[in-house]
Design a protein around this motif. Structure first.
Motif, PDB file in Angstrom:
ATOM      1  N   LEU A  46       0.647  -1.295  -0.011  1.00 46.98           N
ATOM      2  CA  LEU A  46       0.037   0.145  -0.089  1.00 46.98           C
ATOM      3  C   LEU A  46       0.744   1.279   0.000  1.00 46.98           C
ATOM      4  O   LEU A  46       1.753   1.380   0.850  1.00 46.98           O
ATOM      5  N   LEU A  47       0.618   2.128  -1.039  1.00 43.60           N
ATOM      6  CA  LEU A  47       1.424   3.318  -1.092  1.00 43.60           C
ATOM      7  C   LEU A  47       0.532   4.460  -0.231  1.00 43.60           C
ATOM      8  O   LEU A  47       1.098   5.329   0.450  1.00 43.60           O
ATOM      9  N   GLY A  59       1.505   9.672   0.744  1.00 39.93           N
ATOM     10  CA  GLY A  59       1.971   8.315   0.866  1.00 39.93           C
ATOM     11  C   GLY A  59       3.408   8.046   1.116  1.00 39.93           C
ATOM     12  O   GLY A  59       3.972   9.051   1.534  1.00 39.93           O
ATOM     13  N   ILE A  60       3.652   7.045   0.988  1.00 40.46           N
ATOM     14  CA  ILE A  60       5.189   6.563   1.666  1.00 40.46           C
ATOM     15  C   ILE A  60       5.864   6.683   0.145  1.00 40.46           C
ATOM     16  O   ILE A  60       5.540   6.749  -1.078  1.00 40.46           O
ATOM     17  N   LYS A  61       7.275   6.782   0.261  1.00 43.44           N
ATOM     18  CA  LYS A  61       8.209   6.811  -0.831  1.00 43.44           C
ATOM     19  C   LYS A  61       8.287   7.888  -1.587  1.00 43.44           C
ATOM     20  O   LYS A  61       8.549   8.220  -2.701  1.00 43.44           O
ATOM     21  N   GLY A  62       7.793   9.008  -0.754  1.00 42.83           N
ATOM     22  CA  GLY A  62       7.452  10.333  -1.651  1.00 42.83           C
ATOM     23  C   GLY A  62       6.430  10.447  -2.585  1.00 42.83           C
ATOM     24  O   GLY A  62       6.225  11.588  -3.393  1.00 42.83           O
ATOM     25  N   GLU A  64       2.257  10.803  -3.859  1.00 42.22           N
ATOM     26  CA  GLU A  64       1.208  11.597  -3.433  1.00 42.22           C
ATOM     27  C   GLU A  64       0.011  11.421  -4.535  1.00 42.22           C
ATOM     28  O   GLU A  64       0.372  11.164  -5.635  1.00 42.22           O
ATOM     29  N   ALA A  65      -1.320  11.633  -4.136  1.00 39.68           N
ATOM     30  CA  ALA A  65      -2.260  11.356  -5.176  1.00 39.68           C
ATOM     31  C   ALA A  65      -3.373  12.271  -5.009  1.00 39.68           C
ATOM     32  O   ALA A  65      -3.682  13.004  -3.593  1.00 39.68           O
ATOM     33  N   ASN A  75      -5.302  10.516  -9.560  1.00 39.23           N
ATOM     34  CA  ASN A  75      -3.805  10.231 -10.108  1.00 39.23           C
ATOM     35  C   ASN A  75      -2.480  10.031  -9.355  1.00 39.23           C
ATOM     36  O   ASN A  75      -2.703  10.851  -8.337  1.00 39.23           O
ATOM     37  N   LEU A  76      -1.747   9.252  -9.288  1.00 38.63           N
ATOM     38  CA  LEU A  76      -0.745   9.180  -8.442  1.00 38.63           C
ATOM     39  C   LEU A  76       0.703   9.928  -9.045  1.00 38.63           C
ATOM     40  O   LEU A  76       0.777  10.158 -10.460  1.00 38.63           O
TER      41      LEU A  76
END
Lengths: 114, 113
Positions: A46-47, A59-62, A64-65, A75-76
């Motif tokens: 899950l992001l 979210g994680i790892k930089g 966003e949506a 959109n991510l």
């Protein structure tokens, strides 16, 4: 019936470039929206998720949506892609009316070129 | 937390044999899902359980597939008899009702020859 569309099967971006992966949904209810990432040979991670409130979700790892109800989109985005971001990305939709059941898109494979 | 644990990671079997896939969900999660992933069909929901009770099995392809959840910490997906078209990666996922976001296991890659 609920459905999720990820229009891009493959996307290639250069390392350091920005990224946007598209997701459109069709749902007869107030949606809950998710993005997952799958690295080769791994399960889905899950992001980020959107339930309500602020339409821009971090979210994680930089990643966003942004939820846009008028466009039925979620959109991510990521401002600067790293080679380790190469993976397959899945958008998913659920709703309280459907219990905990999620519908997944077909996925977008991201390639990162150096 | 060890996450969702699936076994085996890989399974190769001959057509006609029985195959059993196993899943241990995260403790405290009251939903469990079985998905199948193939290149052609993507991620398909096969069945899901809530508090060990099957809620929706409409995705189970045919009677050769069956799933059980005898307790909150264990579930099985069985294919009998197996066919080459069952070759896929099978994922188990679990969640808590209020969170909706799933935690996936690493999957079982099934090859039926």
């Amino acid at each position: 019936a609920q459905s999720v569309t990820q229009p891009d099967i493959h996307i290639t971006v250069s390392e350091g470039a920005s990224l946007e992966l598209r997701c459109n949904y069709s749902y007869g209810a107030t949606p809950y929206l998710f993005w997952y990432v799958q690295s080769p040979g791994q399960g889905l991670q899950l992001l980020l998720k959107y339930f309500s409130g602020d339409t821009l979700v971090q979210g994680i790892k930089g990643f966003e949506a942004e939820f846009k109800r008028s466009q039925s989109s979620f959109n991510l985005r990521k401002p600067s892609v790293h080679w380790s971001d190469a993976a397959e990305y899945f958008c998913a939709v659920g709703a309280m009316e459907y219990g905990n059941k999620l519908v997944f898109g077909a996925g977008t494979i991201l390639r990162v070129k150096s | 937390d060890a996450g969702v644990i699936q076994s085996p990671r890989h399974e190769v079997t001959e057509m006609g044999q029985e195959v059993t896939l196993r899943c241990k969900p995260i403790s405290g999660h009251d939903y469990l899902f079985w998905y199948r992933q193939t290149m052609m069909r993507g991620l398909e929901l096969l069945i899901y359980f809530n508090n060990n009770v099957p809620i929706d099995d409409s995705g189970m392809p045919e009677d050769r597939f069956s799933a059980k959840m005898p307790n909150a910490s264990f579930s099985t997906l069985k294919i009998q008899p197996s066919e080459p078209r069952d070759s896929a990666v099978y994922f188990c996922a679990s969640s808590r009702q209020e969170s909706y976001g799933y935690t996936f296991g690493s999957g079982t890659r099934l090859t039926v020859v």
